[in-house]
Design an enzyme around this catalytic site. Structure first.
Site, mmCIF file in Angstrom:
data_model
loop_
_atom_site.group_PDB
_atom_site.id
_atom_site.type_symbol
_atom_site.label_atom_id
_atom_site.label_comp_id
_atom_site.label_asym_id
_atom_site.label_seq_id
_atom_site.Cartn_x
_atom_site.Cartn_y
_atom_site.Cartn_z
ATOM 1 N N GLU A 254 -15.397 -27.257 -15.046
ATOM 2 C CA GLU A 254 -15.110 -26.489 -16.260
ATOM 3 C C GLU A 254 -13.922 -27.168 -16.914
ATOM 4 O OE1 GLU A 254 -16.990 -24.252 -17.305
ATOM 5 O OE2 GLU A 254 -17.905 -23.215 -15.623
ATOM 6 N N CYS A 288 -9.284 -22.651 -22.715
ATOM 7 C CA CYS A 288 -10.199 -23.761 -22.987
ATOM 8 C C CYS A 288 -11.241 -23.468 -24.062
ATOM 9 C CB CYS A 288 -10.885 -24.127 -21.681
ATOM 10 S SG CYS A 288 -11.543 -22.663 -20.856
ATOM 11 N N GLU A 387 -8.051 -31.826 -27.842
ATOM 12 C CA GLU A 387 -7.622 -30.489 -27.415
ATOM 13 C C GLU A 387 -6.087 -30.430 -27.421
ATOM 14 O OE1 GLU A 387 -8.045 -29.306 -23.241
ATOM 15 O OE2 GLU A 387 -9.000 -27.488 -23.959
#
Ligand code: NAD
Length: 485
Positions: A254, A288, A387
């Protein structure tokens, strides 16, 4: 505030002397003060934990061989012990990583016990084997078995909820687990061990060894580990996937995200502003799946920029332990430096700052960054592609719905996302065209019953739902009755 200290590790289901005298000191991201110390695990501690997990798993009458009902009783006790510590768990997480306490009470206080009960129930209620009539006259028994010793590695941003996305299905299925928490959030991890000890988890079933990435790498490649479950950055995920590839070791990853919040031309964003906040800026921008690329129709671009800017400016930034705080500090000075370097990059690439961009003037201490909004962002800009993991939103204009879908999909990542519209059917039709593992309409809420995970650089495998359980099981087929004769 008294220091929270531990001098022993929870290895093999008991409190043990650590192999070395090394420690991890935890500092508050709000006050920068020292708030606690725990032993730092060494490779010898991992080796002892894996050996205990191996013995427990291989025991012919042990945990893996127990009925789901019997394991479920232990997991229910574990859930009750966690419930009794829920307020302290939330407080410790908030103290360590800056998560606003109201968010911590939900995610970190409530989710772990909920997941234990959910997976214990799923194992009790769903048959773990079936018999299929074969095509050549025989039959086949298809059996789900626990995969074995699990290495679980988790990040600091939502540490307890993410831990139980792994622990709950792994333990319910009969696996044994060695968990390595991130060094930033170890005080909640050892509180969780207190709950495990109180619940009476059998010897070897769970170990928790805090440490950094080298220790994590040692765990991932340990010869006695059967499966790796990792949540963290895409860079670390790639390194772990390479190791697991070499070892042919199953792995669930993940990883990071850069999800799109697609505002359609019929959206009523102002009426949904709380959900929009939760889907884009929750936990100080350190989740996330947040939709940090806001795609806005050119026909309403100024209005959307104004609404998002108004939201960012309205947020209460401050001490995460204050119930009214909506945004706390980032987890570390390193994380703040990283976020600030992205803000500088956004400015240098020509984006227009409409809110924030600096540090709050009224905070003398702590790793705070103001809620920040950039308008006139091109989807190719660095701040729209990488990100950031902080409270920074980019508002990107689009012309047609076609273009909105193309922009949403023009990303290396594919984890979350949202569509904002007053027409749910239109929203769903669009959501189906977005290349991501999950997406919400007018809200983004991870539901425990449905699979969560990413595509592309956001990872592989799924957590939550029955699919999350299957990640800790292997299929065995027994051919019956001389099939084929
Ligand atoms: P990180 O990858 O640096 O660290 C995560 C964990 O992995 C830590 O425990 C760390 O010690 C360990 N680690 C790091 N490198 C390792 C290696 N090579 N081998 C073994 N272990 C290693 O990530 P972080 O900065 O702590 O967390 C933030 C990242 O996590 C963000 O990119 C975020 O998107 C991601 N994240 C993803 C999800 C998800 O479900 N997809 C959820 C939360 C966070």
């Amino acid at each position: 505030m008294p220091l929270i200290t531990y001098d022993r590790l929870y290895v093999g289901g008991r409190w043990t002397e650590p192999a070395t005298a090394a420690t991890i000191a935890v500092h508050s991201p709000t006050t920068e003060e020292h708030i606690g110390t725990v032993p730092e695990g060494a490779e010898a501690d991992i080796d002892a934990a894996v050996a205990a997990a191996r013995r427990a798993f291989d025991d012919e009458t042990g945990w893996a061989k127990w009925t789901p009902e019997r394991r479920g009783e232990v997991l229910e006790r574990f859930a009750a012990a966690l419930d009794a510590r829920a307020a302290e768990t939330a407080r410790r997480v908030s103290l360590q990583n800056g998560m606003p306490i109201a968010v911590a009470q939900n995610f970190e206080g409530m989710f772990p016990a909920l997941l234990l009960r959910y997976y214990a129930g799923l194992m009790r209620e769903t048959p773990q084997e079936e018999t299929r009539t074969g095509m050549f006259g025989g039959a086949a028994r298809v059996i789900r078995e626990p995969v074995g010793v699990v290495a679980a590695i988790v990040p600091w941003n939502v540490p307890q909820a993410i831990t139980f996305l792994k622990l709950a299905p792994a333990l319910a299925s009969g696996c044994t687990v060695v968990l390595k928490p991130a060094p930033e959030t170890v005080l909640d991890a050892l509180l969780m061990c207190e709950a495990a000890a109180e619940a009476g988890l059998p010897e070897g079933v769970l170990s928790v060894v805090p440490g950094g990435r080298e220790l994590g790498a040692h765990l991932v490649t340990h010869p006695q580990v059967d499966k790796v479950s990792f949540t963290g950055s895409t860079a670390a995920g790639r390194a772990i996937a390479e190791s697991c590839g070499r070892l042919l070791r199953p792995v669930t990853l993940e990883l990071g995200g850069k999800s799109a919040a697609i505002v359609l031309d019929d959206a009523d964003l102002a009426s949904n502003i709380e959900s929009f906040f939760a889907a884009t800026l929750l936990n100080n921008g350190q989740i996330c799946w947040l939709g940090t690329r806001v795609l806005a129709p050119r026909s309403r671009y100024t209005e959307v920029v104004d609404t998002v800017t108004g939201l960012a400016r309205s947020l209460t930034v401050g001490d995460p332990l204050e119930p009214s705080t909506q945004m706390g500090p980032l987890v570390s000075s390193r994380q703040r430096d990283r976020v600030e370097s992205y803000i500088a990059k956004g400015l240098s690439e020509g984006a227009r700052l409409t809110s924030g961009g600096g540090r709050p003037k009224d905070r003398e201490h702590g790793w705070f960054v103001e809620p920040t909004v950039f308008a006139d962002v091109d989807n190719a800009h660095t701040i729209a592609q990488e990100e950031i993991f902080g409270p920074v939103l980019s508002v990107i204009p689009y012309g047609s719905e076609e273009e909105a879908v193309a922009l949403a999909n023009a990303s290396d990542y594919g984890l979350g996302g949202t569509v904002w519209t007053s027409d749910p059917d239109r929203g769903e039709a669009l959501a189906r065209r977005v290349g991501s593992g999950t997406i919400g309409i007018n809200a983004y809420v991870n539901d425990p019953s449905a699979p969560f995970g990413g595509v592309k650089s956001s990872g592989m495998g799924r957590e939550l739902g029955p699919e999350g359980l299957h990640g800790y099981q292997v299929l065995k087929t027994v051919y019956l009755d001389g099939a084929g004769t």
